[in-house]
Design a protein around this motif. Structure first.
Motif, short mmCIF file in Angstrom:
data_model
loop_
_atom_site.label_atom_id
_atom_site.label_comp_id
_atom_site.label_asym_id
_atom_site.label_seq_id
_atom_site.Cartn_x
_atom_site.Cartn_y
_atom_site.Cartn_z
N GLY A 296 0.86 -1.18 0.00
CA GLY A 296 0.00 0.00 0.00
C GLY A 296 0.89 1.22 0.00
N LEU A 297 0.46 2.28 -0.68
CA LEU A 297 1.24 3.52 -0.74
C LEU A 297 0.51 4.58 0.05
CD1 LEU A 297 2.08 3.17 -4.53
CD2 LEU A 297 3.68 2.88 -2.63
N ARG A 298 1.14 5.13 1.08
CA ARG A 298 0.51 6.15 1.91
C ARG A 298 1.62 6.92 2.59
NH1 ARG A 298 3.34 5.19 5.47
NH2 ARG A 298 3.27 3.50 6.99
N THR A 299 1.33 8.11 3.06
CA THR A 299 2.30 8.85 3.86
C THR A 299 1.71 9.08 5.24
OG1 THR A 299 1.40 10.99 3.20
CG2 THR A 299 3.19 10.09 1.83
N ILE A 300 2.58 9.17 6.24
CA ILE A 300 2.14 9.43 7.61
C ILE A 300 3.14 10.40 8.24
CG2 ILE A 300 3.37 7.45 8.63
CD1 ILE A 300 -0.14 8.52 9.70
N ARG A 301 2.64 11.43 8.85
CA ARG A 301 3.52 12.37 9.57
C ARG A 301 2.67 13.16 10.56
NH1 ARG A 301 3.08 17.48 7.23
NH2 ARG A 301 1.82 17.53 5.32
N THR A 302 3.34 13.97 11.37
CA THR A 302 2.57 14.83 12.29
C THR A 302 2.80 16.27 11.88
OG1 THR A 302 4.39 15.07 13.84
CG2 THR A 302 2.87 13.22 14.22
N GLU A 303 1.84 17.11 12.22
CA GLU A 303 1.97 18.55 12.00
C GLU A 303 1.32 19.20 13.20
OE1 GLU A 303 -0.04 21.02 8.69
OE2 GLU A 303 1.75 20.03 7.80
N GLY A 304 2.16 19.76 14.07
CA GLY A 304 1.60 20.28 15.32
C GLY A 304 0.94 19.14 16.07
N ASP A 305 -0.31 19.33 16.48
CA ASP A 305 -0.96 18.26 17.24
C ASP A 305 -1.87 17.40 16.35
OD1 ASP A 305 -3.37 20.54 18.83
OD2 ASP A 305 -3.13 19.84 16.76
N GLU A 540 -15.83 11.17 27.37
CA GLU A 540 -16.19 12.60 27.54
C GLU A 540 -14.94 13.40 27.93
OE1 GLU A 540 -20.46 11.67 29.50
OE2 GLU A 540 -19.19 13.16 30.57
N MET A 541 -14.23 12.89 28.96
CA MET A 541 -13.07 13.62 29.50
C MET A 541 -11.97 13.75 28.44
SD MET A 541 -10.56 12.47 32.63
CE MET A 541 -10.05 10.95 31.84
N LEU A 542 -11.67 12.64 27.77
CA LEU A 542 -10.51 12.63 26.86
C LEU A 542 -10.75 13.47 25.61
CD1 LEU A 542 -9.61 8.85 27.23
CD2 LEU A 542 -8.49 10.80 28.33
N MET A 543 -12.01 13.51 25.16
CA MET A 543 -12.27 14.28 23.94
C MET A 543 -12.09 15.78 24.17
SD MET A 543 -12.51 12.33 21.52
CE MET A 543 -13.09 13.37 20.17
N LYS A 544 -12.01 16.16 25.46
CA LYS A 544 -11.81 17.60 25.76
C LYS A 544 -10.32 17.95 25.84
CE LYS A 544 -15.98 17.85 28.67
NZ LYS A 544 -16.08 17.08 29.96
N LEU A 545 -9.47 16.95 25.81
CA LEU A 545 -8.04 17.23 25.96
C LEU A 545 -7.51 17.98 24.74
CD1 LEU A 545 -6.57 13.86 27.37
CD2 LEU A 545 -7.27 15.93 28.63
N PRO A 546 -6.72 19.02 24.97
CA PRO A 546 -6.14 19.74 23.83
C PRO A 546 -5.18 18.81 23.07
CG PRO A 546 -5.21 20.52 25.92
CD PRO A 546 -6.29 19.56 26.27
N GLY A 547 -5.30 18.77 21.74
CA GLY A 547 -4.38 17.97 20.94
C GLY A 547 -4.76 16.50 20.84
N ILE A 548 -5.94 16.12 21.39
CA ILE A 548 -6.32 14.70 21.36
C ILE A 548 -6.44 14.24 19.90
CG2 ILE A 548 -8.80 15.13 21.55
CD1 ILE A 548 -6.97 12.18 23.21
N ALA A 549 -5.74 13.15 19.59
CA ALA A 549 -5.71 12.65 18.20
C ALA A 549 -6.09 11.19 18.11
CB ALA A 549 -4.31 12.85 17.62
N GLY A 550 -6.43 10.61 19.31
CA GLY A 550 -6.88 9.22 19.23
C GLY A 550 -6.62 8.46 20.50
N PHE A 551 -7.17 7.22 20.55
CA PHE A 551 -6.88 6.38 21.69
C PHE A 551 -7.02 4.90 21.33
CE2 PHE A 551 -10.49 9.26 22.74
CZ PHE A 551 -11.53 8.53 22.17
N SER A 552 -6.47 4.06 22.18
CA SER A 552 -6.57 2.59 22.02
C SER A 552 -6.90 2.00 23.39
CB SER A 552 -5.27 2.01 21.46
OG SER A 552 -4.15 2.50 22.17
#
Ligand code: GCU
Length: 600
Positions: A296-305, A540-552
């Motif tokens: 598969g061809l894809r790119t992954i990187r971060t930009e800020g949060d 509820e709590m985690l979705m309010k965190l600044p910069g939240i981008a996911g969880f497992s």
């Protein structure tokens, strides 16, 4: 034309200059390879006293197979009348021994396993014995010749056996020891079952004299670089992606590279993503050898949060998984069906991301996740407090890292390499993990690197959580585990807890959750209602965190752990699954599913 060629050439040379030679811990294995599976019933002899190793006057010491291999004690085991494999019981391989025999349920120690191989030589071919994984350390012998040893229970290794194999019947003997050790990786103490044995496929692989040992794909969004490593000689290499009308030659080489521009209309690729897990056939030909793989061809990187997948922010709707199958009597996953069953539950949950905890899972898991459209977090078992100052421990951890990357570096699904989980904040740990992170980046500059870190609570201000691990300076993500409502207070306190988290990097909650026994109801801990409330409050709590981008969340399925004895509730299972070991969905499953479906 000239300008294009020049820029293409300069591009190629620049690429050549930039790409440092990977440490190549890969042995390319795809369905297009010619191999004989050695799965089946293997005879086994349990050897708690390591009689096959220790001579009776030998000074006892910590078993290291390396030590014994060098001293040719192998013959010993075969010369002892008491050690008759033909009379011995059998175990199904691949498969851990703990879930196959009541007597071996808790067993940690040495076991000898033997399989006969019927072999017929074909001129001009070479043969390798390939092991998907053996937990924890092993010594491998064929026809009384020691091929070598391996340490680390979750990554592949192989030995060339071309000159050891004989026509007709061959005897393959593997000594496996899953004893834990303070300087091992993982170390003495961890929260999963220490499944011992030959837990993944064993294959006898046949290749031409000169063969394609490995290739490495790097895609930067507009061009791909394919570096190919041959074994056994130098021949011209062709790299093709037929669907994209790509066919590139690499002149005579033993390890060469080609740069492929993918900007033209006719070969502009569909990018891989969870919603479109597009895979292309890549065909590599070198002399008599020809391999087809799926990429598969894809790119992954971060930009800020933000985490950017193919340049677009992605939210990681994840779940954590252990390598253990869904069953009343679970054990290590040992088939495509086993891993498929886990991935289908994750799909049903609405996940696009999976944290494979706390060690490399099988190649089957990674390839199937790629086909099904899951982004992956892969990790090596530097878990809790390992022996940070031991060079041997570092070499072991680095080796597991390179074997993991070597196996999965071409998988589009894998976006994060994690070097550790919940490790104590001290200088020697920072130095150790810092080296591992640097090694990861050198080996694979195309992916994110992180670790599952922790939060601490503010001594001066109750319910104030702080995330300020020094390691954050070295990682691409601020990823940490937190257990508000389980180890810390009750779910309601999620409304009260305040957080201090550095800004500027994506925040990923690598674990949260709580236990529940399926079918247990009420409001106290271990009831389904308590777990469901905990999930609602944490989301509820985690979705309010600044910069939240996911969880497992921890975790998809209840899993075996010797640290969880609570009779009638845990019964040696960690009960934090949103499904139990047999696949029964708990209430929290539907809370998380509902949340993920609403946040697609
Ligand atoms: C830890 C750890 C897991 C463990 C979990 C738990 O965070 O990383 O391996 O199983 O917590 O306590 O259930």
């Amino acid at each position: 034309m000239k300008n294009f060629f020049l820029s293409f050439l300069t591009g190629l040379l620049a690429l050549a200059a930039s790409a440092q030679e990977p440490a190549a811990k890969g042995f390319l294995l795809t369905d297009s390879r010619d191999y004989q599976s050695l799965s089946g019933q293997w005879n086994y002899i349990v050897d708690p006293m390591d009689t096959g190793i220790y001579k009776y006057h030998m000074t006892l010491q910590k078993p290291s197979v390396r030590y014994f291999a060098d001293r040719h004690f192998f013959q010993e085991i075969n010369s002892r009348i008491e050690y008759d494999f033909d009379k011995a019981p059998t175990l199904r391989i691949p498969g851990d021994w703990n879930s196959q025999s009541e007597r071996l349920y808790y067993y940690e120690g040495g076991v000898w396993l033997r399989r006969k191989i019927d072999f017929h030589r074909i001129p001009g071919r070479r043969w390798f014995l390939y092991f998907g994984a053996v937990n924890y350390q092993c010594m491998v012998g064929l026809n009384n010749t020691i091929l070598g040893t391996h340490k680390g229970g979750f990554t592949p290794f192989w030995f060339e056996v071309t000159d050891v194999l004989r026509e007709g019947e061959n005897s393959l003997v593997v000594y496996v020891n899953n004893a834990r050790g303070v300087s091992e990786v993982p170390t003495l103490n961890y929260d999963w079952w220490n499944y011992g044995g030959i837990t993944r496929d064993v294959l006898l692989v046949s290749v031409p004299e000169v063969f394609i040992k490995d290739y490495r794909l790097r895609f930067d969004g507009s061009s791909a670089e394919v570096s190919v490593t041959l074994d056994g000689g130098s021949v011209p290499v062709t790299v093709e992606i037929p669907e994209l009308k790509i066919k590139e030659m690499i002149p005579e080489t033993s390890s060469g590279m080609t740069g492929i521009s993918l900007t033209k209309k006719k070969n502009k690729p569909e990018l891989w993503s969870p919603s479109n897990p597009k895979l292309y056939d890549i065909v590599i030909t070198a002399g008599e050898d020809r391999i087809t793989d799926k990429i598969g061809l894809r790119t992954i990187r971060t930009e800020g949060d933000k985490i950017l997948l193919n340049g677009t922010p992605v939210f990681l709707r994840g779940i954590s998984i252990h390598d253990e199958n869904i069953s009343a009597n679970p054990g290590r996953c040992r088939s495509e069906e086993d891993v498929k069953a886990l991935l289908e539950v994750a799909k049903e949950l609405g996940c696009n991301f999976i944290r494979l905890a706390h060690y490399p899972h099988s190649e089957q898991m990674v390839r199937l996740a790629e086909q099904m459209g899951f982004l992956l977090w892969e990790e090596i078992p530097c878990y809790w407090n390992i022996d940070w100052t031991s060079e041997e421990t570092y070499a072991n951890a680095e080796n597991q890292l390179l074997e993991m990357i070597g196996r999965d570096a071409n998988r589009a699904a894998t976006i994060i390499w994690s070097v550790a989980n919940e490790t104590p904040r001290k200088p020697e740990r920072l130095a150790f993990l810092g080296k591992l992170i640097a090694k990861t980046r050198a080996e694979d500059p195309t992916r994110l690197v992180s670790a599952a870190m922790e939060k601490k609570y503010d001594k001066n201000q109750k319910y104030h959580a702080i995330v300020d691990d020094e390691l954050i300076a070295l990682t691409d993500l601020i990823s940490f585990n937190q257990y508000a409502g389980w180890y810390d207070w009750t779910p309601e306190y999620c409304d009260t807890i305040t957080w201090t988290i550095p800004a500027g990097k994506p925040v990923v909650i690598s674990e949260f959750g709580g236990g529940a026994r399926y079918g247990m109801h009420g409001s106290e801990k271990f009831t389904e209602e308590y777990q469901a409330l905990l999930y609602r409050k944490n989301l509820e709590m985690l979705m309010k965190l600044p910069g939240i981008a996911g969880f497992s969340p921890w975790i998809l399925k209840d899993f075996r752990s010797p640290k969880r004895p609570l009779t009638g509730i845990q019964d040696e299972f960690n009960r934090k699954g949103v499904i139990d070991e047999q696949g029964h969905r708990k209430q929290a499953f539907y809370v998380l599913q509902d949340f993920y479906h609403k946040n697609q």
